[in-house]
Write an enzyme that holds these catalytic residues in place. Sequence first.
Site, PDB file in Angstrom:
ATOM      1  CE  LYS A 206      14.982  -9.672 -10.834  1.00 31.29           C
ATOM      2  NZ  LYS A 206      15.394 -10.038  -9.546  1.00 31.29           N
TER       3      LYS A 206
ATOM      4  NE  ARG B  10       4.647   1.776  -1.400  1.00 30.70           N
ATOM      5  CZ  ARG B  10       5.376   1.796  -0.275  1.00 30.70           C
ATOM      6  NH1 ARG B  10       6.568   2.335  -0.298  1.00 30.70           N
ATOM      7  NH2 ARG B  10       4.918   1.301   0.843  1.00 30.70           N
TER       8      ARG B  10
ATOM      9  CB  CYS C 103      -0.854   0.025   1.263  1.00 33.31           C
ATOM     10  SG  CYS C 103      -1.832  -1.448   1.489  1.00 33.31           S
TER      11      CYS C 103
ATOM     12  CE  LYS D 245      12.221  -2.159  -6.037  1.00 27.91           C
ATOM     13  NZ  LYS D 245      13.021  -3.086  -6.847  1.00 27.91           N
TER      14      LYS D 245
ATOM     15  CG  HIS E  62      21.393 -35.673  -6.306  1.00 30.93           C
ATOM     16  ND1 HIS E  62      21.830 -36.863  -5.784  1.00 30.93           N
ATOM     17  CD2 HIS E  62      22.497 -35.026  -6.720  1.00 30.93           C
ATOM     18  CE1 HIS E  62      23.154 -36.917  -5.851  1.00 30.93           C
ATOM     19  NE2 HIS E  62      23.591 -35.824  -6.413  1.00 30.93           N
TER      20      HIS E  62
ATOM     21  CD  GLU F 161      18.194 -12.010  -8.649  1.00 25.31           C
ATOM     22  OE1 GLU F 161      17.722 -12.576  -7.632  1.00 25.31           O
ATOM     23  OE2 GLU F 161      17.740 -10.947  -9.105  1.00 25.31           O
TER      24      GLU F 161
ATOM     25  CG  ASN G 299       0.413   1.967   3.753  1.00 19.68           C
ATOM     26  OD1 ASN G 299      -0.662   1.971   3.160  1.00 19.68           O
ATOM     27  ND2 ASN G 299       1.507   2.501   3.245  1.00 19.68           N
ATOM     28  N   GLY G 300      -0.590  -1.332   6.710  1.00 22.59           N
ATOM     29  CA  GLY G 300      -0.257  -2.205   7.839  1.00 22.59           C
ATOM     30  C   GLY G 300      -1.391  -3.172   8.132  1.00 22.59           C
TER      31      GLY G 300
ATOM     32  CD  GLU H  20      11.061 -10.619  -9.424  1.00 18.87           C
ATOM     33  OE1 GLU H  20      10.334 -10.174  -8.522  1.00 18.87           O
ATOM     34  OE2 GLU H  20      12.290 -10.458  -9.436  1.00 18.87           O
TER      35      GLU H  20
ATOM     36  CD1 TRP I 288      -0.145  -5.453  -3.613  1.00 17.81           C
ATOM     37  CD2 TRP I 288       0.015  -6.374  -1.587  1.00 17.81           C
ATOM     38  NE1 TRP I 288       0.473  -6.674  -3.757  1.00 17.81           N
ATOM     39  CE2 TRP I 288       0.567  -7.273  -2.539  1.00 17.81           C
ATOM     40  CE3 TRP I 288       0.009  -6.766  -0.261  1.00 17.81           C
ATOM     41  CZ2 TRP I 288       1.117  -8.496  -2.197  1.00 17.81           C
ATOM     42  CZ3 TRP I 288       0.557  -7.989   0.089  1.00 17.81           C
ATOM     43  CH2 TRP I 288       1.089  -8.840  -0.858  1.00 17.81           C
TER      44      TRP I 288
HETATM   45  C1  AGP Z   1      13.305  -9.194  -6.332  1.00 14.47           C
HETATM   46  O1  AGP Z   1      13.294  -8.943  -7.734  1.00 14.47           O
HETATM   47  C2  AGP Z   1      11.971  -8.942  -5.665  1.00 14.47           C
HETATM   48  N1  AGP Z   1      11.487  -7.655  -5.938  1.00 14.47           N
HETATM   49  C3  AGP Z   1      11.990  -9.310  -4.184  1.00 14.47           C
HETATM   50  O2  AGP Z   1      12.431 -10.635  -4.061  1.00 14.47           O
HETATM   51  C4  AGP Z   1      12.882  -8.429  -3.290  1.00 14.47           C
HETATM   52  O3  AGP Z   1      14.250  -8.670  -3.576  1.00 14.47           O
HETATM   53  C5  AGP Z   1      12.607  -8.790  -1.827  1.00 14.47           C
HETATM   54  O4  AGP Z   1      11.257  -8.482  -1.549  1.00 14.47           O
HETATM   55  C6  AGP Z   1      13.509  -8.041  -0.840  1.00 14.47           C
HETATM   56  O5  AGP Z   1      13.265  -6.663  -0.929  1.00 14.47           O
HETATM   57  P1  AGP Z   1      14.295  -5.662  -0.168  1.00 14.47           P
HETATM   58  O6  AGP Z   1      15.630  -5.841  -0.832  1.00 14.47           O
HETATM   59  O7  AGP Z   1      13.716  -4.305  -0.383  1.00 14.47           O
HETATM   60  O8  AGP Z   1      14.328  -6.057   1.270  1.00 14.47           O
END
Ligand code: AGP
Length: 615
Positions: free
Chosen positions: A492, A27, A2, A610, A511, A488, A100-101, A495, A74
């Site tokens: 990428k 976000r 949010c 984000k 395995h 990673e 938010n929260g 996501e 959100w």
């Molecule tokens: C990565 O592409 C994602 N956006 C997500 O995994 C992100 O790295 C994770 O939420 C951690 O966020 P931060 O680095 O702001 O703590």
Amino acid sequence: MCGIVGYIGNRDATPILIEGLKRLEYRGYDSAGVAILKNGNLNLKKQKGRVAELSRKALNNGMSGSLGISHTRWATHGGVTEENAHPHVSQDGKIAMAHNGVIENYVSIKKFLESKGYSFYSETDSEVFVNLIAYHYEKEDEDSPTRFFDSVRKCLRHIEGTYGIAVMCTECPNELVGARKGSPLIVGIGDEEFLIASDVSALISRTSNVVYLNDGELVSLKNGKLNLRTTDEEDLEPEIQKVDWEIQDSELGDYEHYMLKEIFEQPTALENAMRGRFTDDSSTAKFGGLNVSAQELRQVDRILFCACGTAWHACLVAEYLVERYARIPVEVEYASEFRYRNAPLDKHTLVIVISQSGETIDTLAALRESKRKGYKTLAINNSVGSTIARESDGGIYQHAGPEIGVASTKAFTSQLHIISMLALYLGRLRDMSYQDGVEYVEALKKAPELVADALKLNDQIEEMAAKYKDMQDCLFLGRQDMFPIALEGALKLKEISYIHAEGYPAAEMKHGPIALIGNECPAIVLATQPDIHTKLLSNIQEVKARGASVISVVNQSNPMPEGLVDDQIVIPDCHRSILPTLASIPMQLLSYHIAKMRGCDVDKPRNLAKSVTVE
Ligand code: AGP
């Protein structure tokens, strides 16, 4: 997550609030709303969907006024509906709030309020929250000049859970109140105006003078004055800080997506990570804000790296680099696991958390748990003034500039570069020689140029992406310091393109995951290390023998034999300390182009945010 934007000042709030929400879209959200207070009347517009639609409704309906709040939601409690969107208004119509929260005790509060005759229109905890403020407001002395501020403060004492709020009251047309506990909130101090926001990007276009609220603090913005205090009625002197980036840093420019812009900003991000951080004799790194002495660091006998998501992959790279160059044992933990594991750590353990946003709630909780146990804590972080930055004992700012794309790219390689610099620093505190240090620094300084070279692969990778864009599954394989890059690369891809992708240690493929391999499931093999090249060659042959396509990532000196793989990406040769950074570039470009070809929302992928500030 949010987003909140509040405004009080001499200008029309509506366009300012809408512009702020647009800067928070990255976000992640599913509904949005705005409330403007004018002549004691509350004008409220809220809806499912995008800010652009809300903007049309709000601006076309002539919403205007000098005090307002707005929100992108959100969904946590309650579905994605107009009723559940914020701002929420109390039953008596006097209090409006953006929140938010997550309120953990909202059910008991709701029952209490229902017993006092309150009824509710939504499924949210936030609506309960705003009615509790209204309840306290009615109990306050009508003639008290701080009636509204006090009612918010008294309400907060009954709230369990997390909140960042912006609140206004129809009977107090010259006051905007904010409060935070566990969800970031920032006050912007402008020219005859104040803003409240959950993220600097919402207010940076109007001011770079900000006050970061801490947990348990609330603020009243009234008649041009900022009054900061705690929920325990302690008055505080606000600490005004300057934001370390400009609005144009967060503009899209000529790029189609923020993600692509940030991929191409990586050479600059690496330069920024190094700026002012080498000794005059260029034999080691130096950091200004560690707040831990060389003597203390020499006593450290274990380092625990802790984070979430991509930042956790950076922690895995740290394990290889710090153990290789500083010979200090490293442990890596998911923050969400560590915070509950009650891990028995050696007393000379140093805890390092990594977080781009500095607000990820699991990482913050792991940091707090470490501090509760008396461990020295450091943070590698890209957000100046963020909660994690302020609560850790010391740390290293990335200075990578704002990262708007949900998929982390420049922040990740910036973290890797800083980790590499930290491994050098720690290594030179121990057994690494002066000469080795000088060579290492030279390698670090070459990284931006080599990353720029790797970025020249963009057209080749875009062409390659067209061949693989329709795959449904994909396996990323790597060994040693390429294993975290395999993870990673898989993250990428999954996501932003929604393709099922897994990263695996290449030797582990036999395995289990090899059962997936076939013409429907290609493999991307990171084979960039000369010392284990033959092992990876065998892994590729095992994959090819089962009819799967293979993309290999290799360095110039060690290509795969002609005709063995279906596609090959060649990255420049480099010092081992920057190899993970370099190998990340093709992973980012491949996922970007595949996602774009699949018509996915590259910068705002579905269901993702984000910064994950709720548990
Ligand atoms: C990565 O592409 C994602 N956006 C997500 O995994 C992100 O790295 C994770 O939420 C951690 O966020 P931060 O680095 O702001 O703590």
